[in-house]
Design a protein around this motif. Structure first.
Motif, short mmCIF file in Angstrom:
data_model
loop_
_atom_site.label_atom_id
_atom_site.label_comp_id
_atom_site.label_asym_id
_atom_site.label_seq_id
_atom_site.Cartn_x
_atom_site.Cartn_y
_atom_site.Cartn_z
N LYS A 19 0.90 -1.21 0.03
CA LYS A 19 -0.02 0.04 -0.09
C LYS A 19 0.79 1.28 0.02
O LYS A 19 0.72 2.30 -0.74
N MET A 20 2.01 1.24 0.84
CA MET A 20 2.94 2.32 0.61
C MET A 20 3.56 2.53 -0.56
O MET A 20 3.64 3.70 -1.17
N ASP A 21 3.93 1.49 -1.34
CA ASP A 21 4.50 1.67 -2.42
C ASP A 21 3.42 2.19 -3.50
O ASP A 21 3.80 3.11 -4.43
N GLU A 22 2.12 1.79 -3.54
CA GLU A 22 1.04 2.18 -4.44
C GLU A 22 0.78 3.85 -4.17
O GLU A 22 0.84 4.56 -5.19
N ILE A 23 0.95 4.18 -2.73
CA ILE A 23 0.88 5.79 -2.36
C ILE A 23 1.78 6.48 -2.93
O ILE A 23 1.72 7.66 -3.62
N ASN A 24 3.05 5.81 -2.78
CA ASN A 24 4.47 6.81 -3.18
C ASN A 24 4.49 6.93 -4.84
O ASN A 24 5.30 7.48 -5.42
N SER A 25 3.85 5.90 -5.38
CA SER A 25 4.10 5.91 -6.85
C SER A 25 3.14 6.92 -7.63
O SER A 25 3.15 7.15 -8.91
N GLN A 26 2.15 7.50 -7.14
CA GLN A 26 1.42 8.36 -7.58
C GLN A 26 1.94 9.72 -7.86
O GLN A 26 2.89 10.01 -7.22
N GLN A 27 1.61 10.38 -9.03
CA GLN A 27 2.13 11.53 -9.61
C GLN A 27 1.43 12.75 -9.13
O GLN A 27 -0.06 12.45 -9.03
N ASN A 50 4.16 18.26 1.65
CA ASN A 50 2.69 18.05 2.07
C ASN A 50 2.33 16.43 1.36
O ASN A 50 1.10 16.14 1.64
N GLU A 51 2.95 16.07 0.36
CA GLU A 51 2.45 14.86 -0.42
C GLU A 51 3.41 13.68 -0.17
O GLU A 51 4.40 13.74 0.40
N HIS A 52 2.86 12.39 -0.27
CA HIS A 52 3.46 11.17 0.05
C HIS A 52 4.23 10.91 -1.31
O HIS A 52 4.35 9.59 -1.30
N THR A 53 4.71 11.38 -2.12
CA THR A 53 5.12 11.05 -3.34
C THR A 53 6.31 11.91 -3.78
O THR A 53 6.26 13.21 -3.11
N ASN A 54 7.20 11.59 -4.43
CA ASN A 54 8.15 12.57 -5.09
C ASN A 54 8.29 12.51 -6.69
O ASN A 54 8.98 12.94 -7.30
N ARG A 55 6.89 12.20 -7.27
CA ARG A 55 6.71 12.00 -8.63
C ARG A 55 5.91 13.61 -9.00
O ARG A 55 4.84 13.42 -8.71
N ILE A 56 6.34 14.24 -9.75
CA ILE A 56 5.79 15.62 -10.42
C ILE A 56 6.00 15.44 -11.73
O ILE A 56 6.83 15.35 -12.22
#
Length: 90
Positions: A19-27, A50-56
């Motif tokens: 689930k953490m990988d799924e959340i972190n993979s979102q853009q 503020n977000e749980h991702t590093n994909r922009i």
């Protein structure tokens, strides 16, 4: 009994990691009407804090095809310096 507890613990850990990988993979998509590095900086700082991702994904909106930036390497270089683990995609 301890094997059962270990099995349940491993299953839960695997589900949580998935689930953490799924959340972190979102853009996060940032739409802009220009090439303002100030605005890009503000957007990236927001995502970093503020977000749980590093994909922009940066999307530049133009009225005329002539306004499309020829070279976006400056933005890519800027984003990598701001957020070293940031990933870019075309």
């Amino acid at each position: 009994m301890s094997e059962t507890v270990a099995g349940i613990t491993n299953a839960l850990a695997t589900a949580i990691r998935s689930k953490m990988d799924e959340i972190n993979s979102q853009q996060v998509v940032f739409c802009t009407r220009g090439e303002s590095l100030h605005n890009l900086n503000e957007a990236m700082l927001y995502v970093r804090n503020n977000e749980h991702t590093n994909r922009i994904k940066v999307v530049t909106v133009v009225q005329d095809e002539k306004e499309v930036p020829r070279d976006s390497s400056e933005i890519g270089s800027f984003s990598t310096r701001l957020i070293p683990r940031a990933t870019s995609s075309s």
